[in-house]
Design a protein around this motif. Structure first.
Motif: not given
Lengths: 262, 254
Positions: B94, B54, A43, B88, A133-141, A122, B92, B110, A129-131, B81, A145
């Protein structure tokens, strides 16, 4: 009787087991970080932002630290050398101590306070705030990132900061010697250049790269594993700064020993 | 038979000595909306996190489209995924990205959609959740709680997922805004023909969005049925929960 021994061993063993678990956790984190630093996708945009945050915005802090460090070294070594009538040695003492030690170690510590804390806060906030987890669910490692751009930027930027700090620190010594102690400017510059050795600069730069890795790694690691809301994030921030600072001082010694022992 | 979207068998998960999921069995049909109800701390969130990968369960099996997800390799997981979206509890979003970048995150990162096209797409999805193009360039911190939920919902559906998870979608909202969100959930799930799994303890919300309701208690699914069956069930646990009574078989551990 057995219970007393048992209790004693338990009190001894629990922190030990915890410590070993943390060590294992950190090792896995380091391995995953390095792997993700070296494999695509990269990135570049995020890396650029980190260059600005870690590098550009740290310039004032690093500049101020190194200029005063150079100045104080000039003053101190002058009072020492004057006793033996060896004032001419001041330039080389300033040169060596700034490039080998002061610029990398002080810049490292300052950046650890500035950047390590900000990173842990940060990433820690993103965790609670689970952000993440949100990255993972949006298929981003999240390692790619969040962690990789910071570590890569840290390793590249810190040496540049230290090179700038070298120049500013030596300039600080020059200012004190010439304007306060009445040295001849040309002589001072000459003896600085004569004593300039690439090894001094190289050690400083190697140290800086290692410190850059340590600072960003500790910031990311402590942020990444933070739990439980605001308190957890606060704890992560403290841990990031303290652990990075200690590791910087430890590795400062180890690298010096590797380069100059014998 | 082929219409089973998610099949969970004998799922176990413990944190240290604390057993959270103790043999959960659950099945979701394609396009169905299932709501899992249960008290706070009964493992509803853990259940969703296990399905999404997760968290790794200790034991059991989770099959999505007949494919086992536990122990799936990285590539398979990323593929999975891609099929899922999640709203959430806290949104959640960004906070370093603007609203439209949040909504278009999956498209940008993606699907490598060009930024201009992704922004248009994001604005289109924002409109579906009742937000105008003027919020697109704001940052999440500038939005109210209800708006943040809407943006989060927009982000969850922007990639057109086959399965959408809703984690307490109405918590922290006033009753009217909660109902608006309920409508949006039904609406977006219908539009995509997606399978929806919601966890909540808001019974009004559950009744509204559910085709089927399942109750999680002490790590097990103790009851499941349609909304109609929910009103007439003689299961004492369910009765106590939906009536919100402190008297009954469920003892609150303080």
């Amino acid at each position: 009787m057995a219970t007393k021994i048992e209790l004693f061993l338990r009190a001894l063993g629990k922190p030990l087991v915890k410590f070993i678990m943390r060590l294992g956790e950190l090792t896995i984190f380091i391995a995953r970080s390095i792997y993700n630093c070296l494999t695509p996708p990269f990135y570049f945009k995020l890396m650029g932002r980190q260059f600005m945050d870690i590098g550009f915005y740290s310039l004032p802090v690093v500049g101020l630290t190194t200029i005063f460090a150079g100045m104080v070294i000039a003053l101190q070594s002058y009072t020492g050398f004057a006793r033996f009538g060896a004032e001419s040695g001041v330039a080389s003492v300033v040169l060596i101590s700034v490039t080998r030690e002061l610029a990398p170690a002080l810049s490292g510590l300052m950046v650890a306070g500035r950047i390590g804390a900000a990173m842990a806060a940060e990433i820690g906030t993103m965790r609670v705030t689970e952000q993440i987890d949100a990255l993972v669910t949006l298929s981003t490692n999240p390692f790619k990132y969040l962690v990789a751009p910071r570590i890569i930027a840290g390793i590249i930027v810190l040496p540049i900061l230290v090179l700038i700090g070298d120049v500013i620190g030596i300039f600080g010594g020059y200012v004190v010697c010439v304007y306060k102690l009445g040295f001849n400017p040309a002589n001072y510059i000459n003896s600085t250049l004569q004593n300039l050795e690439s090894l001094d600069i190289v050690t400083g730069v190697v140290k800086a790269a290692v410190f850059g890795f340590i600072i960003t790694l500790m910031g990311c690691y402590n942020g990444y594993r933070s739990r439980g809301g605001a308190q957890g994030v606060g704890e992560a921030t403290t841990n990031a700064v303290v652990s990075a600072s200690i590791l910087i001082l430890v590795f400062n010694y180890i690298i010096t020993e590797l380069f100059f022992a014998k | 038979m082929n219409d089973t979207k998610i099949k969970i068998t004998n799922l176990h998960k413990a944190f240290g000595k604390k057993i959270v999921l103790d043999g959960v069995n659950l099945e979701l049909q394609k396009g169905e909306s299932l709501v899992v109800i249960g008290g706070s701390g009964t493992g509803k969130s853990v259940l969703i996190k296990c399905i999404q990968g997760l968290l790794t369960p200790d034991e059991g099996s989770i099959k999505i489209d007949g494919q086992e997800t536990i122990g799936a390799d990285k590539k398979q997981q990323e593929q999975l995924h891609g099929k899922m979206g999640m709203l959430f509890q806290g949104g959640a979003l960004f906070d370093s990205l603007s609203v439209w970048e949040n909504v278009a995150f999956g498209l940008l990162e993606n699907q490598k959609m060009p930024r201009k096209q992704a922004k248009d797409e994001a604005i289109k999805v924002l409109r579906q959740v009742g937000l105008g193009a003027d919020v697109a360039d704001l940052y999440p911190s500038e939005l109210s709680g209800g708006m943040q939920k809407r943006v989060s919902l927009a982000r969850a559906v922007a990639t057109k997922p086959e399965i959408i998870f809703f984690d307490e979608p109405t918590t922290g909202l006033d009753p009217i805004m909660a109902d608006v969100i309920n409508d949006l959930i039904i609406d977006s799930a219908k539009r995509l023909g997606a399978t929806a799994l919601t966890i909540t303890h808001d019974m009004a919300s559950a009744r509204k969005i559910a085709d089927r309701i399942a109750m999680l208690y002490k790590g097990k699914i103790i009851w499941q049925g349609t909304v109609k069956e929910l009103e007439t069930t003689d299961n004492a646990y369910v009765k106590q929960f939906i009536n919100g009574s402190s008297q009954g078989p469920i003892q609150v551990e303080i």
